[in-house]
Scaffold this active site. Structure first.
Site, PDB file in Angstrom:
ATOM      1  N   ASP A   1      35.094  22.188  20.133  1.00 42.81           N
ATOM      2  CA  ASP A   1      35.816  23.462  19.968  1.00 42.81           C
ATOM      3  C   ASP A   1      37.206  23.397  20.566  1.00 42.81           C
ATOM      4  OD1 ASP A   1      33.188  25.924  20.300  1.00 42.81           O
ATOM      5  OD2 ASP A   1      33.272  24.012  19.280  1.00 42.81           O
TER       6      ASP A   1
ATOM      7  N   ASP B   1      40.653  24.028  18.835  1.00 47.45           N
ATOM      8  CA  ASP B   1      41.569  25.058  19.340  1.00 47.45           C
ATOM      9  C   ASP B   1      42.961  24.484  19.545  1.00 47.45           C
ATOM     10  OD1 ASP B   1      39.815  27.119  19.394  1.00 47.45           O
ATOM     11  OD2 ASP B   1      39.268  26.895  21.502  1.00 47.45           O
TER      12      ASP B   1
ATOM     13  N   LYS C   1      33.097  35.106  28.249  1.00 50.63           N
ATOM     14  CA  LYS C   1      33.020  34.787  26.829  1.00 50.63           C
ATOM     15  C   LYS C   1      32.043  33.617  26.724  1.00 50.63           C
ATOM     16  CE  LYS C   1      35.787  34.076  22.695  1.00 50.63           C
ATOM     17  NZ  LYS C   1      34.943  33.063  22.085  1.00 50.63           N
TER      18      LYS C   1
ATOM     19  N   CYS D   1      50.951 -12.802  33.680  1.00 52.66           N
ATOM     20  CA  CYS D   1      51.252 -14.179  34.109  1.00 52.66           C
ATOM     21  C   CYS D   1      51.236 -15.160  32.941  1.00 52.66           C
ATOM     22  CB  CYS D   1      50.253 -14.618  35.165  1.00 52.66           C
ATOM     23  SG  CYS D   1      48.602 -14.890  34.490  1.00 52.66           S
TER      24      CYS D   1
HETATM   25  S1  IVH Z   1      33.268  41.011  22.116  1.00 52.56           S
HETATM   26  C1  IVH Z   1      35.598  41.954  18.301  1.00 52.56           C
HETATM   27  N1  IVH Z   1      32.238  39.831  24.172  1.00 52.56           N
HETATM   28  O1  IVH Z   1      33.439  35.608  20.852  1.00 52.56           O
HETATM   29  C2  IVH Z   1      34.610  40.971  18.587  1.00 52.56           C
HETATM   30  N2  IVH Z   1      32.533  38.582  22.198  1.00 52.56           N
HETATM   31  O2  IVH Z   1      35.987  35.336  19.354  1.00 52.56           O
HETATM   32  C3  IVH Z   1      33.794  41.491  19.679  1.00 52.56           C
HETATM   33  N3  IVH Z   1      31.762  36.268  22.399  1.00 52.56           N
HETATM   34  O3  IVH Z   1      32.349  36.492  17.688  1.00 52.56           O
HETATM   35  C4  IVH Z   1      33.411  40.416  20.513  1.00 52.56           C
HETATM   36  N4  IVH Z   1      31.078  36.392  24.478  1.00 52.56           N
HETATM   37  O4  IVH Z   1      30.627  35.570  19.284  1.00 52.56           O
HETATM   38  C5  IVH Z   1      32.632  39.707  22.905  1.00 52.56           C
HETATM   39  N5  IVH Z   1      31.334  38.953  26.083  1.00 52.56           N
HETATM   40  C6  IVH Z   1      31.705  38.804  24.819  1.00 52.56           C
HETATM   41  C7  IVH Z   1      31.567  37.597  24.124  1.00 52.56           C
HETATM   42  C8  IVH Z   1      32.000  37.522  22.813  1.00 52.56           C
HETATM   43  C9  IVH Z   1      31.204  35.629  23.422  1.00 52.56           C
HETATM   44  C10 IVH Z   1      32.062  35.676  21.076  1.00 52.56           C
HETATM   45  C11 IVH Z   1      31.499  36.440  19.924  1.00 52.56           C
HETATM   46  C12 IVH Z   1      32.663  36.728  19.003  1.00 52.56           C
HETATM   47  C13 IVH Z   1      33.676  35.769  19.488  1.00 52.56           C
HETATM   48  C14 IVH Z   1      35.047  36.317  19.285  1.00 52.56           C
END
Ligand code: IVH
Length: 679
Positions: free
Chosen positions: A34, A38, A116, A427
């Protein structure tokens, strides 16, 4: 980069990113990580920012997600499952704030921060409080019905928990309304399905045992698992789920409240999540979690920072496929892409030729990386790495960065295969590769690179530990012919050093005094300092204890050497060879005249049969002196914890070894308890 070059790069990047997106999102068969992906996307979006005229509707920056695979029933999402915009730095985070401040006042805005999780999004619908549908995100509008599979996840309630009235009131919501909706309505929640690192490791261990291919990472293993058509296999895989969103309106006005409510409904929620008042809070939170990241039970790739107030969040609306009211504040990946500027060969102390890729400087997790090891010729062939290539580089922990793979589609035309040199680049001596060995070695005894590296080793911390005498000064001393071999170091006087660049009276005296102090040295350190191939710190200790003097060691036979417990055949042969060499004999004679070797005291048997692992920082003892104490009492030292470990001695900031000891039931003792053992 000029406009023409930028256009070409944008085109190539788009094709490449799209290719990996397909492998990853549609086929679930990624070939790069990933963070590497990215990194490519980041390069593209930066180029597009600079040259907006090159943005096309089909650019990967303009869309998210992919088509669902046709195996499961399709489910249309009531509300689209969105994605998040990424920010990587505080500046980018502030730029996001500035953008939203044009729509809503941001001076008194609260944020909510949470982990996240690096898994994949799941929508769960409960009808009359019973789990009805579990659906994947798919392309955001339509997902796949994987209900039967996700039912196997223990952290997903099959029936919603019914909170107590007081609990609901405590978080500021109307209990009647909430309870009524739970029992008779439909409730949709969202969260992340993932696999913990330990489950992932045990699955891979099993795969290895069965002789099957190992999986790449927990995220893809979890994604692949949910796509399994047989739920019984899914059940064995022990997936996990963390809830982070409540789609249905139960009267919640803040994201914070949403988390509390999800917890009341029986979901696992993020225990690190918290309200944040300002940018300082946000960056502190980021730093705190970033530090803890490696020790966490599951992988996270950043934080999600949202506007806490739901009304304002809604007002901010959606831009593209991402809500404007939240961002993913990502952690740097441990991988990044960069270009290979050159491939060079380094010659080590033992004559091994190590190929090294010289890289266009790239920041990986806060460290500027300019070089990566290519290990040996086989690795170069496996990677088929060439000058000018765009490569994925990895830097994990303190390990030397290495090249994970080459993005061949980005290879410049007319690039040539790298040819391993047939002669030593320093060398010009003969280079051989022995059968069964991966390394090429320069066999010229007089190779200056080997000689210098040998001297660096001689003065290093675990050998003579001559403070203030590093590689740079050694180079100067060798260049000026002041040091021809290691014994010359001890003959240095301040007047010799004064002629060298960077030395004045005081510094010259200081270094000479530091050299004089190092003359009194234990036999073990002395043997280690000689730099005999296959004789590391541990073997040197064993030899010192067994032979008790350098004379005894020089008089020994190869057969005798093999009898030393812990000394293998290879080491025995190499030691004998070293000792029989005419130049080495000469050197030993000279050295013995200059220095004062201390024979080891007779060891006690107090700790015989006990194996110690040291972790964290000890308060009164240095690592080395703790090790020495253990050895003197007949104990063994190991660098990793296993069932065979007797004690783990844990100091301040003890890390994963501490956790592992806990898991295996190995006794953990403090420094004080350790010292008591010695008494
Ligand atoms: S909020 C508007 N909270 O990240 C989307 N997403 O890049 C709302 N993800 O598809 C997502 N941890 O799979 C939210 N604490 C978290 C998260 C989270 C992982 C992932 C999710 C989403 C992606 C967005």
């Amino acid at each position: 980069m000029d406009k023409k070059q930028a256009k070409l790069r944008v085109e190539k990047l788009k094709v490449e990113i799209n290719h990996h997106r397909y492998l990853y999102h549609v086929l679930d068969k990624p070939e790069i990580s990933d963070s590497a992906w990215d990194s490519l996307k980041h390069e593209l979006s930066e180029l597009e920012n600079k040259f907006p005229e090159f943005i096309t509707p089909d650019s990967p920056t303009q869309r998210v997600g992919g088509k669902p695979l046709p195996f499961f029933k399709k489910v249309a999402h009531r509300a689209p499952m969105l994605s998040l915009e990424d920010v990587f730095t505080t500046e980018e985070f502030e730029a996001w704030l500035t953008r939203i401040s044009k729509i809503v006042p941001t001076d008194k805005l609260d944020f909510f921060g949470e982990l996240k999780v690096d898994g994949f999004a799941m929508s769960l619908t409960y009808k009359k409080s019973v789990l009805n549908i579990g659906a994947t995100r798919g392309d955001g509008k339509t997902g796949e019905d994987v209900t039967e599979n996700i039912k196997t996840i223990q952290s997903i309630p099959l029936k919603l928990r019914e909170p107590k009235e007081s609990e609901i009131k405590n978080i500021g919501l109307n209990a009647d309304k909430v309870l009524k909706l739970i029992s008779s309505g439909e409730i949709e929640i969202r969260g992340e399905v993932f696999m913990t690192k330990s489950v992932f490791e045990s699955i891979n261990k099993e795969q290895k045992k069965l002789g099957l291919a190992e999986y790449a990472n927990p995220r893809n293993t979890a994604a692949g698992t949910v796509r399994q058509l047989d739920p019984s296999i899914v059940a064995k895989r022990k997936l996990d789920f963390l809830a982070y969103g409540l789609v249905t309106d139960l009267g919640q006005t803040e994201h914070n409240q949403e988390h509390l409510l999800l917890k009341l409904l029986g979901f696992k929620t993020d225990i690190e999540a918290r309200e944040l008042k300002n940018i300082k809070d946000v960056t502190n939170f980021w730093n705190e979690i970033h530090k803890k990241r490696e020790k966490m039970a599951w992988e996270i790739d950043g934080l999600v920072i949202s506007v806490n107030n739901n009304q304002i969040f809604s007002k901010l609306g959606v831009v593209g496929k991402a809500p404007r009211g939240a961002v993913a504040f990502k952690f740097p990946g441990i991988e990044a892409t960069t270009k290979v500027l050159d491939i060079i060969i380094q010659v080590g102390r033992t004559g091994v030729l190590t190929p090294v890729a010289v890289l266009d400087e790239v920041d990986i997790n806060g460290v500027n990386v300019t070089r990566a090891t290519l290990h040996n010729e086989d690795e170069i062939k496996r990677l088929d790495i060439r000058m000018g290539d765009t490569v994925i580089v990895q830097r994990a922990g303190d390990v030397i960065p290495d090249v994970v793979s080459v993005l061949k589609n980005l290879r410049p035309k007319n690039s040539k295969e790298f040819k391993f040199p047939k002669k030593c680049p320093v060398c010009d001596g003969e280079v051989i590769r022995q059968e069964g060995e991966a390394a090429h070695k320069c066999i010229n005894k007089k190779c200056s690179a080997k000689h210098r590296e040998g001297l660096y080793h001689f003065v290093s911390k675990k050998a003579f530990n001559i403070v203030g005498l590093g590689p740079e000064i050694i180079d100067k001393l060798v260049d000026e012919s002041l040091v021809k071999d290691s014994s010359d170091i001890f003959k240095l006087e301040p007047k010799h050093l004064l002629g060298l660049e960077g030395f004045a009276e005081v510094s010259a005296k200081k270094l000479v005094s530091s050299i004089q102090k190092s003359k009194k040295i234990s036999l073990a350190r002395f043997i280690y300092a000689l730099g005999i191939i296959h004789v590391g710190e541990e073997t040197a200790n064993l030899l010192a204890v067994y032979f008790n003097s350098i004379e005894n060691l020089t008089l020994t036979s190869e057969e005798d050497l093999k009898k030393v417990p812990g000394v293998g055949e290879k080491a025995a042969k190499s030691i004998k060879q070293w000792l029989e060499d005419k130049d080495n004999k000469e050197l030993l004679k000279k050295l013995v005249k200059e220095i004062d070797i201390q024979s080891p005291p007779k060891i006690s048997k107090k700790l015989a049969g006990k194996t110690f692992v040291l972790t964290g920082t000890l308060e009164t003892l240095s690592r080395d002196s703790a090790k020495e104490k253990i050895r003197l009492m007949g104990g063994d030292i190991s660098s990793s914890v296993s069932k065979e470990t007797t004690y783990v001695v844990a100091g301040e900031n003890a890390g994963s070894k501490f956790d592992k000891a806990g898991k295996l039931g190995v006794k953990i003792i403090s420094e004080k308890e350790f010292l008591n053992l010695m008494d």
